[in-house]
Design a protein around this motif. Structure first.
Motif, PDB file in Angstrom:
ATOM      1  N   GLU A 101       0.859  -1.171   0.000  1.00 54.78           N
ATOM      2  CA  GLU A 101       0.000   0.000   0.000  1.00 54.78           C
ATOM      3  C   GLU A 101       0.902   1.230   0.000  1.00 54.78           C
ATOM      4  OE1 GLU A 101      -2.187  -0.470   3.590  1.00 54.78           O
ATOM      5  OE2 GLU A 101      -3.752  -1.698   2.669  1.00 54.78           O
ATOM      6  N   GLU A 124      -7.803   8.112  -0.994  1.00 52.28           N
ATOM      7  CA  GLU A 124      -7.504   6.796  -1.536  1.00 52.28           C
ATOM      8  C   GLU A 124      -6.098   6.329  -1.167  1.00 52.28           C
ATOM      9  OE1 GLU A 124      -6.152   9.442  -5.000  1.00 52.28           O
ATOM     10  OE2 GLU A 124      -7.650   9.490  -3.404  1.00 52.28           O
ATOM     11  N   THR A 127      -2.487   0.635  -4.180  1.00 54.68           N
ATOM     12  CA  THR A 127      -2.145  -0.734  -3.810  1.00 54.68           C
ATOM     13  C   THR A 127      -1.405  -1.425  -4.950  1.00 54.68           C
ATOM     14  OG1 THR A 127      -4.239  -1.669  -4.628  1.00 54.68           O
ATOM     15  CG2 THR A 127      -4.185  -0.912  -2.330  1.00 54.68           C
ATOM     16  N   THR A 144      -7.830   1.918  -3.300  1.00 56.27           N
ATOM     17  CA  THR A 144      -8.980   1.678  -2.428  1.00 56.27           C
ATOM     18  C   THR A 144      -9.316   2.971  -1.702  1.00 56.27           C
ATOM     19  OG1 THR A 144      -9.847   0.235  -0.672  1.00 56.27           O
ATOM     20  CG2 THR A 144      -7.556   0.915  -0.475  1.00 56.27           C
ATOM     21  N   GLY A 145     -10.600   3.137  -1.386  1.00 46.21           N
ATOM     22  CA  GLY A 145     -11.024   4.302  -0.612  1.00 46.21           C
ATOM     23  C   GLY A 145     -11.128   5.587  -1.401  1.00 46.21           C
ATOM     24  N   ASP A 178     -17.416   4.323  -2.683  1.00 48.48           N
ATOM     25  CA  ASP A 178     -15.976   4.249  -2.413  1.00 48.48           C
ATOM     26  C   ASP A 178     -15.396   3.249  -3.405  1.00 48.48           C
ATOM     27  OD1 ASP A 178     -15.887   6.016  -0.254  1.00 48.48           O
ATOM     28  OD2 ASP A 178     -16.379   4.450   1.179  1.00 48.48           O
ATOM     29  N   HIS A 180     -13.084   0.664  -4.944  1.00 53.61           N
ATOM     30  CA  HIS A 180     -12.009  -0.295  -4.669  1.00 53.61           C
ATOM     31  C   HIS A 180     -11.747  -1.015  -5.975  1.00 53.61           C
ATOM     32  CE1 HIS A 180      -9.461  -3.257  -2.866  1.00 53.61           C
ATOM     33  NE2 HIS A 180     -10.315  -4.244  -3.066  1.00 53.61           N
ATOM     34  N   ARG A 182      -8.864  -3.112  -8.611  1.00 56.95           N
ATOM     35  CA  ARG A 182      -7.602  -3.822  -8.841  1.00 56.95           C
ATOM     36  C   ARG A 182      -7.513  -4.171 -10.313  1.00 56.95           C
ATOM     37  NH1 ARG A 182      -8.338  -8.776  -5.102  1.00 56.95           N
ATOM     38  NH2 ARG A 182     -10.520  -8.305  -5.576  1.00 56.95           N
ATOM     39  N   SER A 249     -15.062  -3.137  -6.915  1.00 57.58           N
ATOM     40  CA  SER A 249     -15.983  -3.360  -5.813  1.00 57.58           C
ATOM     41  C   SER A 249     -16.487  -1.994  -5.373  1.00 57.58           C
ATOM     42  CB  SER A 249     -15.270  -4.079  -4.657  1.00 57.58           C
ATOM     43  OG  SER A 249     -16.143  -4.258  -3.560  1.00 57.58           O
ATOM     44  N   ASP A 298     -12.522 -11.194  -3.160  1.00 57.40           N
ATOM     45  CA  ASP A 298     -12.191 -11.056  -1.729  1.00 57.40           C
ATOM     46  C   ASP A 298     -12.967 -12.062  -0.910  1.00 57.40           C
ATOM     47  OD1 ASP A 298     -10.418  -8.988  -2.132  1.00 57.40           O
ATOM     48  OD2 ASP A 298     -11.967  -7.455  -2.014  1.00 57.40           O
TER      49      ASP A 298
END
Length: 298
Positions: A101, A124, A127, A144-145, A178, A180, A182, A249, A298
């Motif tokens: 992170e 955010e 990652t 993320t965030g 929010d 998220h 990848r 997500s 996840d």
């Protein structure tokens, strides 16, 4: 008869901050690094023999030493250096997975000459996950965030209703989430020693994917959060040829109109209650044509 299955070990959440002093101007990289190693580790589980075990304290020290010796150009590049070191440096270690992170900082600009003061940026967190088995790489970047909100251009109607449905249909609503995300790069074989291909530009790739996600969120007239999610992922796949797969997500951060009629007031889409839970959770993977999904859920 019990049998030992997949196993791994390592040092989790090593916090490392690297400062580069370019005269009076300083630069900062702030990482949280988790190392997981696997290979010939049966005996440490079955008999307690540590003959093949590189101590987790050593992996922590390696993170610090590499930050000094190699610097931190990007989370991806730093993770690649660490993974290659662990796999090629120890016969018993066959696979290394590095999760990172990165916490952003920006310089505080003042009228004075100081260029060494910083403030944490945004919400955010960047990652990266790097996996290496001695031959092939897998690099999954993300964030993320990242909190986003559209105050209009979102509807939700025409959905299935049963005896438990109380949600009214709406033609104009707040859409907030929010993010998220990848994304997996197609690059898997580097040119170290020949026969591979140059690694992508990790910094440009991250900035571009982030911009694509934000632009698609802002520009999509949304009839559902699922539709918005798909447009966000599709924008990344279309604009970033180095990226083969993206998994998103998105929790639906619900905003409900407050009933102001008891006070003799009309609420014309102006006053909302922001509910933190329960929330809808929308998740999906968007792929380049012909690519099989490999990002785990996840």
């Amino acid at each position: 008869m019990p049998t030992l299955g997949q196993n791994q070990y390592g040092k989790a959440e090593t916090r490392v901050v690297r400062i580069v002093r370019d005269g009076a101007v300083h630069h900062i990289k702030d990482l949280n690094v988790s190392v997981a190693l696997s290979g010939d580790m049966d005996e440490v589980h079955l008999s307690g023999s540590n003959a093949n075990v590189l101590p987790t304290d050593t992996t922590k020290n390696t993170v610090y030493a590499f930050a000094k010796e190699h610097g931190i150009a990007s989370p991806e590049q730093f993770g690649i250096l660490l993974a290659r070191h662990f796999v090629t440096g120890q016969d018993a270690i066959h696979t290394a997975r590095i999760r990172i992170e990165e916490y952003g900082w920006e310089r505080i600009e003042t009228s004075g000459a100081a260029r060494h003061s910083f403030v944490r940026t945004g919400q955010e967190t960047r990652t990266a996950q790097i996996t290496f088995d001695g031959e092939r790489w897998e690099v999954i970047s993300g964030l993320t965030g990242l909190t986003v909100l559209n105050s209009t251009d979102s509807e939700f109607w025409g959905f299935v209703k049963d005896e438990y449905t109380t949600l009214p249909e709406v033609r104009d609503r707040i859409l907030a989430t929010d993010v998220h995300a990848r994304w997996r790069y197609g690059w898997c074989s580097d040119d170290d020693g020949g026969g591979g291909e140059p690694a992508p530009d990790w910094e440009r790739g991250y900035a571009g994917a982030r911009d694509d996600l934000l632009a698609a969120f802002a520009e999509t007239y949304s009839l559902s959060l699922q539709q918005t999610l798909y447009q966000m992922g599709a924008r990344v796949i279309e604009n970033r040829p180095a990226i083969d797969e993206i998994r998103l997500s998105l929790p639906n951060k619900h905003h409900f109109l407050v009933d102001l009629e008891p006070f003799g007031l009309k609420n014309d889409n102006e006053v909302y209650f922001a509910a933190d839970r329960p929330y809808g959770l929308i998740e999906a993977t968007i792929l380049r044509d012909g690519v099989r999904p490999r990002i785990a859920t996840d």
